[in-house]
Write a protein that holds these residues in place. Structure first.
Motif, PDB file in Angstrom:
ATOM      1  N   GLU A  83     -14.270  50.689 -52.016  1.00 37.45           N
ATOM      2  CA  GLU A  83     -13.152  51.568 -52.170  1.00 37.45           C
ATOM      3  C   GLU A  83     -11.989  51.189 -52.214  1.00 37.45           C
ATOM      4  O   GLU A  83     -10.717  52.148 -52.381  1.00 37.45           O
ATOM      5  N   GLY A  84     -11.344  49.662 -51.827  1.00 37.95           N
ATOM      6  CA  GLY A  84     -10.263  49.199 -52.017  1.00 37.95           C
ATOM      7  C   GLY A  84      -9.276  49.344 -50.856  1.00 37.95           C
ATOM      8  O   GLY A  84      -9.884  49.918 -49.836  1.00 37.95           O
ATOM      9  N   SER A 134     -14.929  47.556 -48.841  1.00 40.90           N
ATOM     10  CA  SER A 134     -14.734  46.897 -50.016  1.00 40.90           C
ATOM     11  C   SER A 134     -14.774  47.461 -51.582  1.00 40.90           C
ATOM     12  O   SER A 134     -14.143  46.926 -52.506  1.00 40.90           O
TER      13      SER A 134
END
Ligand SMILES: *Cc1c(COP(=O)(O)O)cnc(C)c1O
Length: 371
Positions: free
Chosen positions: A339-340, A337
């Protein structure tokens, strides 16, 4: 001198009029010239150099067995200075799990200046097949983030030498106390000094140390001095202060991390533990060969999914739920979450920066959080 001694004594005993035992903070941005126009104090203007930065660069150089160091205002800027110093159109080979902030730079604002292949550098034999006529550099990161993969520095250095490539190693997770890439054949060592070197989660910085001064290094130094993304004298003071305890902090981080890794490896709610000090780690033998100890970072896969992993990081009481690493306080984070949406990091992965609290308290905290 041994590293513990270098860390405490390198350039710290300055001959000042007041007899300071530790280095004072020199805030002056400009320095006096003499009648001949020279600079008797050795510094001209603080973007170019200043006493605190010179001392910091000297001690990191000695700890990494290099010839010279450039320090920067962040680890990302240290990396960026290397990418900027490369010739237009150069090709870089970098790890597929390269620190995301550095990978992001290559994929965004260097995308029209450089070309790159992101590959699994734990498979050193594969590297040669990616070398092109315009390949200038191999960038490694070991141990890597967040899977703690280990790259064989010596083997990769040999390949780089044979192909006349610059070999740079991001050694942030190891710190200068656990691994010295230059002694294994690397040309440049990078640190985010924000992490173990700073060690107290209160200063941002980066460093590059070269094995030898050459044309490429002159460009890096020029980018540092003319670009000016440098640490302030106060940042340098904090880092010099931190380095004095680095050897002992690393001993504590390693001691706690191996115990925590062994505890978690036997926990019924844990699917996998990634720590290079465990015999079960895929590159344990390489880590043993090139590192003095295995560091304070580990990642775990919780049985289940992102929801289960988040439940754990939300239930801890001593661990702080935050990104970053290398501080005295233990940190825990659900990595995917951070790192996207494009991340390849498993959704059930939790990354832990093991701090210097008592191991019994850390284990008890995870015990209750895992329920
Ligand atoms: C944090 C980190 C960086 C970036 O350093 P900053 O100081 O945050 O800019 C680069 N590489 C690794 C391995 C890191 O952990």
């Amino acid at each position: 001198m041994k590293t513990e001694t270098i860390a405490i004594h390198a350039l710290n005993l300055v001959k000042s009029a007041t007899g300071d035992v530790t280095m004072p903070i020199s805030l002056s941005t400009t320095f006096l010239r003499d009648e001949t126009g020279g600079y008797p104090g050795g510094h001209m203007y603080s973007r170019v150099s200043n006493p605190n930065r010179a001392a910091l660069e000297q001690v990191i150089t000695e700890l990494e067995f290099g010839e010279e160091t450039c320090t920067f205002s962040s680890g990302n800027t240290a990396g960026m200075s290397i990418f900027q110093a490369l010739k237009y159109g150069s090709h870089i080979i970098a790890p597929d799990d390269m620190y995301w902030g550095l990978k992001k730079q290559l994929l965004s604002f260097f995308a029209d200046k450089l070309t790159f292949d992101f590959i699994d550098l734990t498979d050193v034999d594969k590297v040669e097949s990616f070398i092109k006529p315009n390949t200038e550099m191999v960038w490694a990161e070991t141990p890597s983030n967040p899977l703690l993969k280990i790259t064989d520095i010596e083997a990769l250095a040999k390949i780089c030498k044979a192909n006349n490539l610059i070999f740079a190693v991001d050694s942030t997770f190891a710190s200068p106390m656990l691994q010295n890439p230059i002694l294994l054949g690397a040309d440049i060592v990078m640190h985010s000094t924000t992490k173990y070197i700073g060690g107290h989660s209160d200063v941002l910085g980066g460093s590059l140390t070269t094995a030898s001064k050459n044309k490429f290094w002159e460009r890096v130094r020029d980018i540092q001095q003319t670009g000016g993304a440098v640490p302030s004298p106060f940042d340098c003071f904090l880092l010099l202060r931190s380095i004095k305890t680095l050897a002992y902090r690393m001993k504590g981080h390693c001691e706690n991390a191996i115990q925590l890794a062994k505890y978690l490896e036997n926990h019924p709610k844990i699917e996998a533990v990634y720590y290079p000090g465990l015999a079960s780690h895929a590159q344990h033998q390489i880590a043993k060969n090139q590192m003095k100890n295995f560091g304070g970072m580990l990642s775990i896969l919780v049985k289940g999914d992102a929801v289960d992993a988040r439940k754990v990081v939300n239930s801890v009481k001593i661990f702080a739920q935050a990104t970053s690493l290398g501080g005295v306080e233990s940190l825990i984070e659900h990595r995917a979450s951070v790192e996207g949406p494009d991340t390849k990091t498993p959704q059930n992965l939790i990354r832990i920066s093991v701090g210097l609290e008592h191991i019994d308290d850390l284990i008890a905290d995870l015990e209750q959080a895992l329920g």
